[in-house]
Design an enzyme around this catalytic site. Sequence first.
Site, PDB file in Angstrom:
ATOM      1  N   CYS A 177      11.297 -44.033  68.867  1.00 39.34           N
ATOM      2  CA  CYS A 177      11.314 -43.232  70.141  1.00 39.34           C
ATOM      3  C   CYS A 177      12.007 -44.402  71.092  1.00 39.34           C
ATOM      4  O   CYS A 177      12.782 -43.986  71.986  1.00 39.34           O
ATOM      5  CB  CYS A 177      10.134 -43.159  70.914  1.00 39.34           C
ATOM      6  SG  CYS A 177       9.361 -41.872  69.695  1.00 39.34           S
TER       7      CYS A 177
ATOM      8  N   HIS B 222      10.702 -42.269  78.286  1.00 39.33           N
ATOM      9  CA  HIS B 222      10.425 -41.741  77.146  1.00 39.33           C
ATOM     10  C   HIS B 222       9.672 -40.282  77.152  1.00 39.33           C
ATOM     11  O   HIS B 222       8.462 -40.559  77.900  1.00 39.33           O
ATOM     12  CB  HIS B 222       9.799 -42.408  75.858  1.00 39.33           C
ATOM     13  CG  HIS B 222       9.731 -41.603  74.659  1.00 39.33           C
ATOM     14  ND1 HIS B 222      10.347 -40.755  73.972  1.00 39.33           N
ATOM     15  CD2 HIS B 222       8.846 -41.684  73.892  1.00 39.33           C
ATOM     16  CE1 HIS B 222      10.018 -40.287  72.913  1.00 39.33           C
ATOM     17  NE2 HIS B 222       8.821 -40.647  72.874  1.00 39.33           N
TER      18      HIS B 222
ATOM     19  N   ASN C   3       8.633 -34.110  72.576  1.00 41.10           N
ATOM     20  CA  ASN C   3       9.082 -35.380  72.133  1.00 41.10           C
ATOM     21  C   ASN C   3      10.082 -35.069  71.142  1.00 41.10           C
ATOM     22  O   ASN C   3      10.099 -34.948  69.867  1.00 41.10           O
ATOM     23  CB  ASN C   3       7.866 -36.018  71.634  1.00 41.10           C
ATOM     24  CG  ASN C   3       8.109 -37.702  71.144  1.00 41.10           C
ATOM     25  OD1 ASN C   3       9.127 -38.166  71.240  1.00 41.10           O
ATOM     26  ND2 ASN C   3       7.075 -38.229  70.906  1.00 41.10           N
TER      27      ASN C   3
HETATM   28  O1  UT7 Z   1       6.593 -40.621  70.812  1.00 37.19           O
HETATM   29  C1  UT7 Z   1       5.708 -42.160  71.184  1.00 37.19           C
HETATM   30  C2  UT7 Z   1       4.462 -41.930  70.276  1.00 37.19           C
HETATM   31  N1  UT7 Z   1       3.619 -40.857  70.436  1.00 37.19           N
HETATM   32  C3  UT7 Z   1       2.900 -40.720  71.556  1.00 37.19           C
HETATM   33  O2  UT7 Z   1       3.130 -41.239  72.656  1.00 37.19           O
HETATM   34  C4  UT7 Z   1       1.878 -39.798  71.528  1.00 37.19           C
HETATM   35  C5  UT7 Z   1       0.352 -40.562  71.876  1.00 37.19           C
HETATM   36  N2  UT7 Z   1      -0.761 -39.639  71.642  1.00 37.19           N
HETATM   37  C6  UT7 Z   1      -1.018 -38.507  72.540  1.00 37.19           C
HETATM   38  O3  UT7 Z   1      -0.179 -38.124  73.249  1.00 37.19           O
HETATM   39  C7  UT7 Z   1      -2.145 -37.888  72.241  1.00 37.19           C
HETATM   40  O4  UT7 Z   1      -3.185 -38.655  71.929  1.00 37.19           O
HETATM   41  C8  UT7 Z   1      -2.289 -36.320  71.519  1.00 37.19           C
HETATM   42  C9  UT7 Z   1      -1.548 -35.631  72.518  1.00 37.19           C
HETATM   43  C10 UT7 Z   1      -1.617 -36.411  70.523  1.00 37.19           C
HETATM   44  C11 UT7 Z   1      -3.960 -35.944  71.319  1.00 37.19           C
HETATM   45  O5  UT7 Z   1      -4.567 -35.895  72.607  1.00 37.19           O
HETATM   46  P1  UT7 Z   1      -6.034 -36.583  72.512  1.00 37.19           P
HETATM   47  O6  UT7 Z   1      -6.457 -36.171  74.053  1.00 37.19           O
HETATM   48  O7  UT7 Z   1      -5.784 -38.071  72.394  1.00 37.19           O
HETATM   49  O8  UT7 Z   1      -6.772 -35.899  71.605  1.00 37.19           O
HETATM   50  P2  UT7 Z   1      -7.507 -36.343  70.252  1.00 37.19           P
HETATM   51  O9  UT7 Z   1      -6.494 -36.721  69.385  1.00 37.19           O
HETATM   52  O10 UT7 Z   1      -8.419 -37.261  70.600  1.00 37.19           O
HETATM   53  O11 UT7 Z   1      -8.175 -35.279  69.682  1.00 37.19           O
HETATM   54  C12 UT7 Z   1      -8.964 -34.377  70.637  1.00 37.19           C
HETATM   55  C13 UT7 Z   1      -9.451 -33.154  69.793  1.00 37.19           C
HETATM   56  C14 UT7 Z   1      -9.807 -33.533  68.361  1.00 37.19           C
HETATM   57  O12 UT7 Z   1     -11.135 -32.692  68.008  1.00 37.19           O
HETATM   58  P3  UT7 Z   1     -12.579 -33.327  67.956  1.00 37.19           P
HETATM   59  O13 UT7 Z   1     -12.398 -34.394  66.878  1.00 37.19           O
HETATM   60  O14 UT7 Z   1     -12.985 -33.912  69.427  1.00 37.19           O
HETATM   61  O15 UT7 Z   1     -13.333 -32.138  67.429  1.00 37.19           O
HETATM   62  C15 UT7 Z   1      -8.694 -32.975  67.677  1.00 37.19           C
HETATM   63  O16 UT7 Z   1      -9.013 -32.618  66.182  1.00 37.19           O
HETATM   64  O17 UT7 Z   1      -8.589 -32.117  69.587  1.00 37.19           O
HETATM   65  C16 UT7 Z   1      -8.200 -31.695  68.396  1.00 37.19           C
HETATM   66  N3  UT7 Z   1      -7.020 -31.327  68.259  1.00 37.19           N
HETATM   67  C17 UT7 Z   1      -6.441 -30.230  68.612  1.00 37.19           C
HETATM   68  N4  UT7 Z   1      -6.730 -29.124  69.216  1.00 37.19           N
HETATM   69  C18 UT7 Z   1      -6.304 -28.030  69.284  1.00 37.19           C
HETATM   70  C19 UT7 Z   1      -6.022 -32.033  68.010  1.00 37.19           C
HETATM   71  N5  UT7 Z   1      -4.793 -31.331  67.746  1.00 37.19           N
HETATM   72  C20 UT7 Z   1      -4.917 -30.343  68.225  1.00 37.19           C
HETATM   73  C21 UT7 Z   1      -4.281 -29.218  68.450  1.00 37.19           C
HETATM   74  N6  UT7 Z   1      -4.887 -28.029  69.066  1.00 37.19           N
HETATM   75  N7  UT7 Z   1      -2.950 -28.813  68.376  1.00 37.19           N
END
Ligand code: UT7
Length: 331
Positions: free
Chosen positions: A116, A258, A288
Amino acid sequence: MKRPVAYVAGTGRGIPAKVMTNHDFAALGLDTSHEWIFERTGIVERRIAAPEETTCSMAVTAAKQAMARAGVHAGELDAIVLSTATPDRLLPATAVDLQAQLGATRAAAFDLSAACTGWLYAMTVAEGLMHSGAIETALVVGAEKMSAITDWQDRSTCVLFGDGAGAVVLKRTQNGAHCGILSTFMRSDGTLAELLWRPAGGAAVPFSDAVLQDRTSYVKMAGREVFKHAVRQMSEACDRALDAAKLTGSDIDVLIPHQANNRIIEATAKHAGIPMDKVYVNVDRFGNTSSASIPIAIDEAFERGRLRPGSTALLCAFGAGFTWGSMVIRF
Ligand code: UT7
């Protein structure tokens, strides 16, 4: 503040026509929702390339627009630096396909891989080539077909990415110019590579039936860990570029970060002391697009009057590697 060596003479973008909304994931049988995606990321929809659209074809569209706006024809390009995490093939570079399609017969052409952050790295490399006197005019492109390396069965990653390309024509400044790149900053930390990566499909673990079965040639991400690093490093990147330009957040007309996640963008703006009405955000419409995200946003910001000749912008990015970087630029 240093005298700028390189300035942006024109911008363009190449965006697929197909829109995929958050609601469309239901049709793939994924356990996700518009509410989850929007609340966690700010994304509403993204563009997805058609099968015949490639990283190169989107780059061609962006490049032609940037060249037309700059009044530069293909024969004037000395270099094409194309940043991508999704080259159309591994050998040769996608940049040479772009060179061929533009008919840029005098240009060196190469790909740059820094995820990125890649387009900011590419801008810094092109600026360096101008500083050394090696080139006068460069095309600097970020082009990504992220949909080709996304695992459409993995809800934790596939909802995040989109396709597209952005390009600028960068030219060497004349003596005494005040517009152009005022500062740059680049960093990396490869010890954290496995937090955001494609484990297989390269030379170390080539494609095989096992790789296809394990789905290890697709992007894997430890989202929460990446999020924490992104907030920290984007903030550091803003500080470094502002310090090097001897400016503060209040000198910045537009922050173009970004576009990965609205929450990361808001945290970055807050750290830099830049109010959200001075931040350009289009993650809601594109998701993204990796290294294409900043040049797409710059092109849109010009079209919408958010950037004007004379505007001072702070650009910053974070991505796989990890890599991170920033730039202060006066347009
Ligand atoms: O491009 C540069 C690099 N990338 C980034 O900058 C991305 C950085 N990360 C993020 O933007 C965020 O961490 C995400 C948007 C990817 C995820 O958000 P989060 O608040 O960190 O959520 P999480 O990964 O901790 O997941 C929370 C819950 C999990 O369930 P449990 O374990 O709490 O039961 C996931 O399994 O949300 C679940 N989950 C989803 N639920 C519905 C993960 N993806 C999804 C989804 N829909 N698409």
